[in-house]
Design an enzyme around this catalytic site. Structure first.
Site, short mmCIF file in Angstrom:
data_model
loop_
_atom_site.label_atom_id
_atom_site.label_comp_id
_atom_site.label_asym_id
_atom_site.label_seq_id
_atom_site.Cartn_x
_atom_site.Cartn_y
_atom_site.Cartn_z
N ASN A 259 0.85 -1.19 0.00
CA ASN A 259 0.00 0.00 0.00
C ASN A 259 0.89 1.23 0.00
O ASN A 259 1.80 1.34 0.82
CB ASN A 259 -0.92 0.02 1.23
CG ASN A 259 -1.89 1.16 1.19
OD1 ASN A 259 -1.53 2.32 1.40
ND2 ASN A 259 -3.16 0.86 0.95
N SER A 282 -5.10 -0.57 -2.63
CA SER A 282 -5.65 0.76 -2.33
C SER A 282 -6.76 0.60 -1.31
O SER A 282 -7.68 -0.20 -1.51
CB SER A 282 -6.18 1.42 -3.61
OG SER A 282 -6.57 2.75 -3.35
N GLU A 283 -6.69 1.36 -0.20
CA GLU A 283 -7.59 1.09 0.91
C GLU A 283 -9.05 1.39 0.64
O GLU A 283 -9.92 1.00 1.40
CB GLU A 283 -7.13 1.83 2.18
CG GLU A 283 -7.05 3.33 2.08
CD GLU A 283 -5.65 3.83 1.79
OE1 GLU A 283 -5.30 4.91 2.29
OE2 GLU A 283 -4.91 3.16 1.06
N ASN A 284 -9.35 2.09 -0.45
CA ASN A 284 -10.76 2.33 -0.77
C ASN A 284 -11.39 1.16 -1.50
O ASN A 284 -12.55 1.24 -1.90
CB ASN A 284 -10.91 3.61 -1.61
CG ASN A 284 -10.13 3.56 -2.90
OD1 ASN A 284 -8.94 3.27 -2.90
ND2 ASN A 284 -10.78 3.84 -4.01
#
Length: 445
Positions: A259, A282-284
Site C-alpha cells: 500500500n 488501495s484502501e478504498n
C-alpha cells in the site's frame, strides 16, 4: 415476491426527519449518493448527524447540506479536503468526531451485523484513543469502538433489480455495502433499475432484504459529483524525492502486497514494472492497481485512495472498505510506504496532524501504520524551517507507536529494533557530519 418501491428524489428526502442520524456511502465523490443529498439540501431538515468517510466537497453532496447548516454533528475519517468543513469545526458550528478509516468502516459494518462494538489495535496510544476503553488482547493494546447505526442510510449503486438487490461498480463499492446494512431505513440511488432475475446472483453485493426504497439517479454528468480525473494527479517530482522512491522500491520483494500513501510514496508506483511482480493495494477497495490512464475520469475507471483514476491490472479485484481494512488489520498487506511529519528514536510515527491546523483528517494512516507487516516511511529530513523531523520523541499527535521499520529521508536511511535506531546508509553526496548535524534523534552508526 416482495418488490421494493421506486420513489422520487423528493420522496426520498421526505423519508428523513430533523434530528435523524444519517449514514452516507461513498469515498470522496465516488459512489456518493449525490442526487439524494442534494434533494435533502433543498428541504428544511436540521439537526442531522452525518456519518460517512467524508462530507463531500464544497457545495456538493453532503457539502451542500453542511453549507446550509443542516448538520449538528459529523462522524467520519477525512474532512480536510473540504475547507468549509474545516471552518465549521474551527468555529464550533458543527461537532466533529474523527475515526480512522478502517475503524469507521468496521463500526458501520458492526452496526449492520447487530454487534455492540469491537476491539481494534488501530489508534492505540494516539489521541483518537483518549477517553475510550482499552484492553490488552494477545499482547497488543486494543481500543473499544461502539458500533454505528443510523435512522436512515443513503447509498449509491450501479444497478438494482426490482426486489432491491444491488450491484456496485469498481471502487464505487467503498462504504456503500456496509452503509446499506446499518440503518432502520435504506434508500439506494441507482443508475440502472432492471427486472427481477436480470442480475446474476453470483454478482450481487447487497441482497435486497437490506433495501427499502430505490431512486433512479439523475445521470446528467453535471449532477453526478464524480469529478475526479487524471488531471487531479499533480505530483511534486524532483531528484531527491525520486531517490527516496527508488530506495523504497528496493525494499520490496516480488509477490509483495504493498500500500502506497500519498506524497513521496506515490512515486514508487511510477517506478514499478510488470516484471517486478508487486501487487498494489488501495484502501478504498482495490487490489491490483495499475498506472493512471492517459485520460478519463472516475466514471470510466476505478480510483485510488488519492481519488485519482487508475487502471486495473490483470487479476485485479474490487471489494468494500470493511474488507479492505480487514486485509490491513489482519496482516495481509506486506508493506505500507507512508509519508511522515516526525519519526523518533523508538520508531514512533506522527503523520496526520499538521501544526496549527484542526485535526480533521486521519484517513487510513493509523490502520496501515499498525496493520501492515512492514512500515517504510519516506520524508524530508528537515521541515521548511530547517528543523529536524527525526526527533528524540515525537511531539506531534502519534499515528502509531513503535511501528516504523525503515525510515528513508533525503539524507539517509535508518532501521529500527528494540535497541533504537541505526544509520544504515547515507544518500549520495551526503556526509556523516551533515546527517549528525541535521538529526535531533540519537542513533547508532
Amino acid at each position: 415476491m416482495r418488490t421494493v418501491p421506486q420513489i422520487t428524489l423528493e420522496q426520498a428526502a421526505a423519508k428523513v426527519r430533523s434530528g435523524d442520524v444519517l449514514i452516507v456511502g461513498g469515498f470522496g465523490m465516488t459512489g456518493n449518493p449525490t442526487n439524494i443529498m442534494h434533494a435533502i439540501s433543498e428541504t428544511e431538515l436540521a439537526g442531522l448527524t452525518y456519518i460517512g468517510n467524508n462530507v463531500g466537497e464544497p457545495g456538493l453532496a453532503g457539502g451542500r447540506c453542511l453549507r446550509n447548516g443542516q448538520f449538528s454533528k459529523v462522524v467520519g475519517s477525512f474532512f480536510t479536503s473540504n475547507p468549509e468543513a474545516v471552518a465549521a469545526a474551527q468555529s464550533g458550528e458543527v461537532e466533529f468526531e474523527l475515526l480512522p478509516q478502517g475503524t469507521l468502516a468496521e463500526a458501520i459494518r458492526a452496526g449492520g451485523a447487530g454487534l455492540g462494538g469491537f476491539f481494534t489495535p488501530t489508534a492505540a496510544g494516539t489521541p483518537l484513543a483518549e477517553g475510550r476503553e482499552t484492553r490488552e488482547i494477545d499482547g497488543r493494546e486494543m481500543v473499544f469502538i461502539p458500533a454505528l447505526r443510523a435512522d436512515v442510510a443513503v447509498v449509491r449503486a450501479w444497478r438494482a433489480d426490482t426486489i432491491g438487490n444491488l450491484q456496485y461498480r469498481m471502487t464505487e463499492n467503498n462504504f456503500n455495502q456496509a452503509a446499506a446494512m446499518a440503518a432502520e431505513l435504506v434508500i439506494a440511488e441507482v443508475e440502472e433499475i432492471v427486472p427481477t432475475g436480470a442480475l446474476d446472483p453470483d454478482f450481487i453485493h447487497t441482497p435486497g432484504c437490506f433495501v427499502d426504497y430505490l431512486v433512479q439517479a439523475d445521470l446528467n454528468p453535471e449532477h453526478l459529483g464524480t469529478s475526479a480525473s487524471v488531471s487531479a494527479s499533480l505530483k511534486k517530482v524532483d531528484e531527491a524525492r525520486m531517490m527516496m522512491a527508488r530506495l523504497a522500491l528496493a525494499e520490496l520483494k516480488r509477490g509483495d502486497i504493498v500500500n502506497l500513501g500519498v506524497g513521496i510514496p506515490t512515486l514508487v508506483a511510477d517506478l514499478l514494472k510488470p516484471e517486478d511482480g508487486i501487487v498494489l493495494h488501495s484502501e478504498n477497495g482495490m487490489l491490483g492497481v495499475g498506472p493512471e490512464p492517459q485520460s478519463g475520469g472516475a466514471m470510466e475507471y476505478p480510483i485510488n485512495a488519492g481519488k485519482v483514476p487508475v487502471t486495473a491490472l490483470p487479476g485485479a479485484s474490487y471489494f468494500d472498505s470493511s474488507t479492505s481494512f480487514a486485509m490491513i488489520r489482519g496482516g495481509h498487506v506486506d508493506v505500507a510506504v507512508m509519508g511522515g511529519l516526525q519519526v523518533d528514536e523508538q520508531g514512533n510515527l506522527a503523520n496526520w496532524a499538521v501544526p496549527g491546523k484542526p485535526l480533521l483528517g486521519v484517513g487510513g494512516a493509523m490502520d496501515l501504520a499498525s496493520g501492515a507487516k512492514k512500515l517504510i516511511v519516506t520524508m524530508t529530513h528537515c521541515d521548511r524551517s530547517g528543523n529536524s523531523k527525526v526527533v528524540p520523541r515525537c511531539n506531534l499527535p502519534l499515528t502509531a507507536g513503535q511501528a516504523v521499520d525503515l525510515l528513508i529521508t533525503d539524507l539517509a536511511v535508518f532501521d529500527f529494533d528494540s535497541s533504537g535506531m541505526r544509520l544504515v546508509k547515507r544518500l549520495p553526496g551526503v556526509t556523516e557530519d551533515e546527517v549528525k548535524q541535521k538529526t535531533a534523534a540519537t542513533y547508532k552508526s
